[in-house]
Design a protein around this motif. Structure first.
Motif, PDB file in Angstrom:
ATOM      1  N   UNK A  12       0.850  -1.206   0.000  1.00  0.00           N
ATOM      2  CA  UNK A  12       0.000   0.000   0.000  1.00  0.00           C
ATOM      3  C   UNK A  12       0.873   1.238   0.000  1.00  0.00           C
ATOM      4  N   UNK A  13       1.867   1.218   0.871  1.00  0.00           N
ATOM      5  CA  UNK A  13       2.769   2.387   0.956  1.00  0.00           C
ATOM      6  C   UNK A  13       3.529   2.600  -0.346  1.00  0.00           C
ATOM      7  N   UNK A  14       3.847   1.479  -1.028  1.00  0.00           N
ATOM      8  CA  UNK A  14       4.654   1.592  -2.247  1.00  0.00           C
ATOM      9  C   UNK A  14       3.792   1.890  -3.483  1.00  0.00           C
ATOM     10  N   UNK A  15       2.479   2.003  -3.311  1.00  0.00           N
ATOM     11  CA  UNK A  15       1.610   2.335  -4.449  1.00  0.00           C
ATOM     12  C   UNK A  15       1.442   1.205  -5.456  1.00  0.00           C
ATOM     13  N   UNK A  16       1.603  -0.041  -4.975  1.00  0.00           N
ATOM     14  CA  UNK A  16       1.453  -1.201  -5.859  1.00  0.00           C
ATOM     15  C   UNK A  16      -0.022  -1.364  -6.257  1.00  0.00           C
ATOM     16  N   UNK A  17      -0.253  -1.886  -7.465  1.00  0.00           N
ATOM     17  CA  UNK A  17      -1.622  -2.102  -7.942  1.00  0.00           C
ATOM     18  C   UNK A  17      -1.935  -3.595  -7.923  1.00  0.00           C
ATOM     19  N   UNK A  18      -2.963  -3.970  -7.159  1.00  0.00           N
ATOM     20  CA  UNK A  18      -3.327  -5.387  -7.050  1.00  0.00           C
ATOM     21  C   UNK A  18      -4.639  -5.630  -7.777  1.00  0.00           C
ATOM     22  N   UNK A  19      -4.520  -6.077  -9.029  1.00  0.00           N
ATOM     23  CA  UNK A  19      -5.710  -6.353  -9.836  1.00  0.00           C
ATOM     24  C   UNK A  19      -6.183  -7.776  -9.624  1.00  0.00           C
ATOM     25  N   UNK A  20      -7.489  -7.983  -9.794  1.00  0.00           N
ATOM     26  CA  UNK A  20      -8.046  -9.333  -9.815  1.00  0.00           C
ATOM     27  C   UNK A  20      -9.340  -9.302 -10.610  1.00  0.00           C
ATOM     28  N   UNK A  21      -9.648 -10.410 -11.243  1.00  0.00           N
ATOM     29  CA  UNK A  21     -10.940 -10.552 -11.921  1.00  0.00           C
ATOM     30  C   UNK A  21     -11.899 -11.291 -11.012  1.00  0.00           C
ATOM     31  N   UNK A  22     -13.129 -10.811 -10.964  1.00  0.00           N
ATOM     32  CA  UNK A  22     -14.189 -11.568 -10.290  1.00  0.00           C
ATOM     33  C   UNK A  22     -15.144 -12.065 -11.380  1.00  0.00           C
ATOM     34  N   UNK A  23     -15.444 -13.357 -11.352  1.00  0.00           N
ATOM     35  CA  UNK A  23     -16.302 -13.954 -12.391  1.00  0.00           C
ATOM     36  C   UNK A  23     -17.401 -14.788 -11.741  1.00  0.00           C
ATOM     37  N   UNK A  24     -18.270 -15.323 -12.590  1.00  0.00           N
ATOM     38  CA  UNK A  24     -19.341 -16.228 -12.134  1.00  0.00           C
ATOM     39  C   UNK A  24     -20.321 -15.555 -11.172  1.00  0.00           C
ATOM     40  N   UNK A  25     -20.832 -14.430 -11.587  1.00  0.00           N
ATOM     41  CA  UNK A  25     -21.862 -13.740 -10.802  1.00  0.00           C
ATOM     42  C   UNK A  25     -23.224 -14.365 -11.081  1.00  0.00           C
ATOM     43  N   UNK A  26     -24.114 -14.333 -10.085  1.00  0.00           N
ATOM     44  CA  UNK A  26     -25.491 -14.726 -10.382  1.00  0.00           C
ATOM     45  C   UNK A  26     -26.099 -13.739 -11.384  1.00  0.00           C
ATOM     46  N   UNK A  27     -26.864 -14.245 -12.337  1.00  0.00           N
ATOM     47  CA  UNK A  27     -27.465 -13.383 -13.359  1.00  0.00           C
ATOM     48  C   UNK A  27     -28.581 -12.536 -12.751  1.00  0.00           C
ATOM     49  N   UNK A  28     -29.392 -13.165 -11.912  1.00  0.00           N
ATOM     50  CA  UNK A  28     -30.593 -12.483 -11.415  1.00  0.00           C
ATOM     51  C   UNK A  28     -30.576 -12.348  -9.900  1.00  0.00           C
ATOM     52  N   UNK A  29     -31.328 -11.345  -9.427  1.00  0.00           N
ATOM     53  CA  UNK A  29     -31.572 -11.254  -7.982  1.00  0.00           C
ATOM     54  C   UNK A  29     -33.044 -10.946  -7.764  1.00  0.00           C
ATOM     55  N   UNK A  30     -33.511 -11.265  -6.577  1.00  0.00           N
ATOM     56  CA  UNK A  30     -34.926 -11.071  -6.246  1.00  0.00           C
ATOM     57  C   UNK A  30     -35.246  -9.587  -6.099  1.00  0.00           C
ATOM     58  N   UNK A  58     -37.896  -6.578  -4.510  1.00  0.00           N
ATOM     59  CA  UNK A  58     -38.677  -6.467  -3.272  1.00  0.00           C
ATOM     60  C   UNK A  58     -40.065  -7.070  -3.432  1.00  0.00           C
ATOM     61  N   UNK A  59     -40.581  -6.976  -4.675  1.00  0.00           N
ATOM     62  CA  UNK A  59     -41.940  -7.492  -4.928  1.00  0.00           C
ATOM     63  C   UNK A  59     -41.948  -9.005  -5.136  1.00  0.00           C
ATOM     64  N   UNK A  60     -40.786  -9.630  -5.090  1.00  0.00           N
ATOM     65  CA  UNK A  60     -40.733 -11.085  -5.219  1.00  0.00           C
ATOM     66  C   UNK A  60     -40.493 -11.574  -6.632  1.00  0.00           C
ATOM     67  N   UNK A  61     -40.295 -10.647  -7.569  1.00  0.00           N
ATOM     68  CA  UNK A  61     -39.946 -11.043  -8.937  1.00  0.00           C
ATOM     69  C   UNK A  61     -38.436 -11.127  -9.094  1.00  0.00           C
ATOM     70  N   UNK A  62     -37.985 -11.109 -10.358  1.00  0.00           N
ATOM     71  CA  UNK A  62     -36.541 -11.171 -10.635  1.00  0.00           C
ATOM     72  C   UNK A  62     -36.092  -9.926 -11.386  1.00  0.00           C
ATOM     73  N   UNK A  63     -34.871  -9.490 -11.078  1.00  0.00           N
ATOM     74  CA  UNK A  63     -34.247  -8.456 -11.899  1.00  0.00           C
ATOM     75  C   UNK A  63     -32.798  -8.862 -12.130  1.00  0.00           C
ATOM     76  N   UNK A  64     -32.145  -8.220 -13.093  1.00  0.00           N
ATOM     77  CA  UNK A  64     -30.739  -8.566 -13.379  1.00  0.00           C
ATOM     78  C   UNK A  64     -29.841  -8.047 -12.256  1.00  0.00           C
ATOM     79  N   UNK A  65     -28.764  -8.754 -11.992  1.00  0.00           N
ATOM     80  CA  UNK A  65     -27.862  -8.287 -10.933  1.00  0.00           C
ATOM     81  C   UNK A  65     -26.863  -7.271 -11.479  1.00  0.00           C
ATOM     82  N   UNK A  66     -26.427  -7.395 -12.734  1.00  0.00           N
ATOM     83  CA  UNK A  66     -25.434  -6.472 -13.304  1.00  0.00           C
ATOM     84  C   UNK A  66     -25.904  -5.827 -14.594  1.00  0.00           C
TER      85      UNK A  66
END
Ligand code: ASP
Length: 463
Positions: A295-313, A315-323
């Motif tokens: 952190x002090x040296x200003x290094x950049x720590x990249x990572x990929x996050x994959x495999x997200x759920x497509x949908x989320x609930x 409030x009304x109990x239906x589905x919407x896209x997560x991203x």
């Protein structure tokens, strides 16, 4: 005489030069008047001696931040006066002539010191002065360099830079729209783009195959340190690609860009981690992989996050896209998507690029077939009419030979925050808004004149 930039003064030792800039500080030592002059390339100490009487009497009247043009001799400083830790600490300009180009009132705050602790409303009211400070100059120039370097990479890799409209249609993309009333069609509204998502996909239908844009994204979201109403994205879309191709291209671009700018990356290739694993390991889908030392040296720590759920609930109990509703599910879930089954477990091809605790980019492979996009909207509870009304143009385009495609958008501000160590997005934008959503320098939002309201067919309800 032609102007010399302060950074180039060493090429002119013992010669006469003309330099221009702002009076950074002025120190009156009686016989001698010292003035530090600042231009966009640096700072140099100048001295007005009694032997150049006219120049010296002008020097006497100068105050901080006056704009001047100076003719003078570039002298080597005597050994005992050399300040080795300063960029021009070994030279000094002996002033022979001064022309005042503009004077300046006393500034509302001191810009020769870091301005971070100055009241934000004052800083933003006078942002054009704040921008003169060393830190702001550095941040805004670094931002320009970052974009230039990424652009170079993209052009080398056969991308075409294309602008997409700013006045467009309100579409459900996750946030609230900023809307613009139409004068020609009273009662109707344009929306400012939350991202060029649909246009960039339509450019794939249009045969451009590799598109990019330094694009503005405008979203009416709650303001936070790392989120404003407006931000800039390096927006990218590619045809005939799979997830792997996009990740590799973007990873190469980021490595090229930040390493060329002199930064160090913690781990290459970038580690990849599933959304599920990220939650288990870090409790969030954004995380910081650096040690304290890094952190002090200003290094950049990249990572990929994959495999997200497509949908989320919803409030009304239906589905919407997560991203992103335009994403393609992972291959093994295409059947489920088309049949509206197993919805909670469908994973999407969405990928996020994380760096030092921030989401620095995100994208996906897209559903490029009509039946796939229809299936997504059906899961989200859209009727056929609603679907046509909302994304009918995309469904149409997909029936005319749209190639498989995918892309990403990288948030410029968040990337620059990582490069500079700034923790607020406002420190890396030239004219950001205040925390309360007021524009810098200019006065918006504000009421419209009655004439404009009438022309637009708008009536304001009295409170
Ligand atoms: N349009 C998306 C966003 O702005 C990025 C993408 O999927 O390309 O977040």
């Amino acid at each position: 005489m032609e102007r010399t930039y302060i950074k180039d003064l060493h090429e002119h030792v013992s010669k006469e030069v003309k330099i221009k800039g702002w009076v950074h500080v002025r120190r009156d030592h009686g016989k001698l008047i010292f003035i530090d002059l600042r231009d966009m390339t640096g700072l140099v100490q100048m001295v007005a001696l009694p032997n150049h009487e006219d120049a010296r009497s002008i020097a006497n009247t100068l105050r901080n931040e006056w704009v001047i043009s100076v003719t003078g001799l570039v002298n080597k400083r005597p050994d005992k006066m050399v300040q080795a830790d300063q960029p021009n600490g070994d030279i000094e300009i002996e002033i022979t002539d001064i022309e005042v180009l503009n004077d300046a009132e006393t500034l509302p705050f001191d810009i020769t010191n870091d301005t971070q602790d100055i009241d934000e409303n004052v800083r933003l009211q006078y942002r054009y002065l704040d921008l003169r400070s060393e830190r702001m100059q550095k941040n805004i120039r670094l931002r320009s360099k970052f974009i230039q370097t990424a652009r170079e990479f993209l052009f080398k890799n056969q991308f075409t830079e294309i602008e997409t409209p700013l006045l467009t249609e309100s579409t459900p993309e996750g946030s609230r729209d900023f809307v613009v009333p139409s004068r020609l069609h009273k009662g109707l509204f344009y929306a400012l783009p939350q991202s060029p998502q649909q246009y960039k996909q339509l450019l794939m239908t249009g045969g451009f195959e590799r598109y990019f844009q330094i694009a503005r994204a405008i979203r009416d979201e709650d303001l936070r340190a790392d989120r404003g109403f407006e931000h800039t994205q390096i927006d990218i879309e590619m045809s005939f690609v799979k997830q792997e191709d996009v990740l590799n291209m973007i990873e190469s671009m980021m490595i090229h860009t930040v390493e060329k700018m002199g930064f160090t990356i913690k781990e290459k290739p970038f580690p990849r981690i599933s959304y599920k694993e990220a939650l288990e390991k870090y409790g969030a889908d954004k995380f910081d992989l650096r040690t304290e030392k890094e952190k002090e040296a200003g290094v950049l720590a990249y990572a990929w996050v994959v495999d997200f759920p497509f949908f989320e609930k919803t409030e009304e109990g239906g589905w919407t896209f997560s991203h992103n509703p335009f994403s393609m599910p992972k291959d093994e879930y295409i059947y489920d998507l088309l049949n509206g089954k197993n919805i909670e477990n469908i994973l999407t091809t969405q990928y996020d690029l994380v760096c030092n605790g921030y989401e620095s980019g995100g994208g996906s492979v897209r559903a490029h077939r009509r039946d796939l996009l229809e299936a997504t909207y059906k899961i989200m509870g859209y009727s056929s009419e609603e679907m046509i009304d909302s994304v009918g143009h995309m469904l149409d385009a997909f029936t005319y030979g749209t190639p498989p495609h995918g892309g990403i958008a990288l948030g410029v501000e968040r990337n620059i925050m990582n490069l500079t160590g700034e923790v607020s997005l406002r420190e890396v934008q030239a004219f950001p808004m205040t925390r309360g959503g007021q524009t810098a320098v200019m006065n918006a939002p504000k009421p419209l004149a009655q004439k404009q309201l009438t022309e637009l067919g708008i009536e304001i309800k009295k409170k």
